[in-house]
Design an enzyme around this catalytic site. Structure first.
Site, short mmCIF file in Angstrom:
data_model
loop_
_atom_site.label_atom_id
_atom_site.label_comp_id
_atom_site.label_asym_id
_atom_site.label_seq_id
_atom_site.Cartn_x
_atom_site.Cartn_y
_atom_site.Cartn_z
N LYS A 248 6.44 -2.29 2.15
CA LYS A 248 4.86 -1.01 2.23
C LYS A 248 3.82 -2.38 2.20
O LYS A 248 3.58 -2.33 1.85
CB LYS A 248 4.85 0.34 2.06
CG LYS A 248 3.99 0.98 3.06
CD LYS A 248 4.18 2.14 2.09
CE LYS A 248 3.73 3.11 3.48
NZ LYS A 248 2.95 3.40 4.83
N LEU B 22 10.89 1.52 7.23
CA LEU B 22 10.26 2.42 5.87
C LEU B 22 10.70 3.49 5.80
O LEU B 22 11.17 4.38 6.22
CB LEU B 22 8.74 2.56 6.01
CG LEU B 22 8.34 2.66 4.86
CD1 LEU B 22 7.98 1.82 4.12
CD2 LEU B 22 7.10 4.19 4.82
N HIS C 154 -1.24 -21.46 0.46
CA HIS C 154 0.38 -20.13 1.36
C HIS C 154 1.02 -20.28 -0.32
O HIS C 154 1.45 -19.39 -0.32
CB HIS C 154 0.78 -21.06 2.19
CG HIS C 154 0.56 -20.88 3.09
ND1 HIS C 154 -1.01 -21.64 3.93
CD2 HIS C 154 0.33 -20.26 4.33
CE1 HIS C 154 -1.14 -21.47 5.25
NE2 HIS C 154 -0.22 -20.77 5.22
N GLU D 18 12.30 2.90 14.40
CA GLU D 18 11.09 4.36 13.84
C GLU D 18 9.88 4.25 14.52
O GLU D 18 9.65 3.33 15.63
CB GLU D 18 10.67 3.84 11.88
CG GLU D 18 9.88 3.28 11.65
CD GLU D 18 9.64 2.15 10.50
OE1 GLU D 18 9.87 3.96 9.91
OE2 GLU D 18 9.80 1.37 10.06
N TYR E 240 0.97 -1.24 0.24
CA TYR E 240 0.01 -0.12 -0.03
C TYR E 240 0.50 1.37 0.02
O TYR E 240 1.81 1.35 1.01
CB TYR E 240 -0.81 -0.24 0.90
CG TYR E 240 -0.20 0.47 2.44
CD1 TYR E 240 0.38 -0.47 2.83
CD2 TYR E 240 -0.47 1.27 3.36
CE1 TYR E 240 1.08 0.06 4.35
CE2 TYR E 240 0.06 1.72 4.75
CZ TYR E 240 0.82 1.32 4.93
OH TYR E 240 1.29 1.29 5.80
N ARG F 179 8.41 3.45 -4.34
CA ARG F 179 8.41 2.97 -3.93
C ARG F 179 8.01 1.51 -3.62
O ARG F 179 8.31 0.32 -3.29
CB ARG F 179 8.94 3.32 -2.54
CG ARG F 179 8.53 2.74 -0.56
CD ARG F 179 8.76 4.15 0.08
NE ARG F 179 6.56 4.42 0.75
CZ ARG F 179 6.35 5.16 1.42
NH1 ARG F 179 7.85 5.38 2.63
NH2 ARG F 179 5.22 5.56 1.81
#
Ligand code: PDD
Length: 286
Positions: free
Chosen positions: A146, A203, A101, A179, A33, A52
């Protein structure tokens, strides 16, 4: 002005946008995302956000090329929604198939996007500063990707918000600060801005990169070098977060202890003001 969704080729109301129960994003968190800020309807640094996502897709082997022109979709969504202060949430999942999976070949990715109004953070919050709470970093080891597998993030963010905080400050077993849960974290030690290097442990925030560019332009010394919880409490004169929602959010207290003078410091304030200038310049707003 309407909040709007995009799902696999069509624009619709957010309520109408529904994904199948066997979407891998839903069943496995097998998806990526981005959250892109709109200033007066204009996306900020859309290109870097998409770069990214492309890097993340390479790491997890998601065929992003099959998702089409995502940048176009996001621009169209911004235009159609006619929202002013807003953000676009984009999610690309690996697609829909019977639960397994094993990653199947040749799945069609599902593309979901929403444009939502953003409640601006009151100016008073910036001038008073925010509080934060340290939390153990329980996330996976590829935080540069992300991904939507955000259970540890929502746990630590809820912990912080329920106590009146802006965000959590994650630390690893050896005390290294990584972070926040939706933000990057900085402190100022011996007049040098410090933040964790943009490796696999964090990130690489688009706002983080903007902050470092501002530091460079203002001749503020900075180092992408990790620091610990001990360094923060014993040596930091300032601390702040950066993220798409807040840009630069000063932190005056962590775990109930004052950082520096216990109020937003000059470096955070200078960087925030420079960040606002970059936004104005690049989006042609304000
Ligand atoms: N979060 N670190 C983490 C773990 C994040 O989730 C985010 C962004 C950031 C800051 O990145 P950027 O400057 O590109 O917003 C750092 C988004 C906004 C979210 O999850 O909603």
């Amino acid at each position: 002005m309407p909040e709007l969704a995009y799902l696999d080729g069509d624009y619709m109301s957010i309520e109408e946008a529904q994904v199948p129960v066997e979407d891998r994003g839903l069943q496995f968190g097998d998806s990526l995302y981005e959250v892109v800020r709109l200033y007066e309807g204009e996306p900020f640094r859309l290109g870097p956000h998409m770069d990214r996502m492309r890097r993340g897709a390479e790491v997890i082997g998601l065929n992003l090329a099959a998702a089409g022109d995502l940048e176009r979709i996001m621009r169209d969504l911004a235009e159609k929604s006619e929202l002013d202060t807003a953000f676009i949430y984009l999610q690309v999942t690996r697609g829909v198939c019977p639960r397994n999976h094993l990653i199947p070949d040749e799945l069609e990715p599902t593309i979901i996007a929403t444009a939502r109004k953003l409640q601006p953070i009151p100016e008073e919050k910036y001038s008073r500063g925010s509080v934060a709470f340290t939390r153990p970093d329980l996330r996976w080891a590829r935080r540069d990707v992300k991904a939507t597998t955000l259970l540890p993030n929502i746990m630590s963010r809820s912990y912080a918000i329920n106590r009146g905080g802006y965000d959590a400050v994650h630390y690893e077993e050896d005390g290294t600060i990584t972070e926040g849960s939706v933000s990057n974290f900085f402190c100022v030690i011996d007049d040098v801005v410090r933040t964790h290097p943009a490796d696999e442990r964090i990130l690489a925030g688009i706002s983080r990169a903007t902050v470092l560019e501002c530091a460079e332009a203002l001749d503020i010394s900075y180092e992408e070098r990790a620091f610990t919880v001990k360094d923060l409490f014993e040596g930091a004169s300032e601390a702040f977060f950066s993220d798409t929602y807040s840009e630069v959010m000063p932190v005056h207290q962590v775990d109930g202890k004052d950082i520096g003078q216990g109020r937003p410091g000059p470096v955070a304030q200078e960087l925030r003001s420079a960040f606002r200038d970059v936004v104005r310049r690049e989006t042609g707003t304000g």
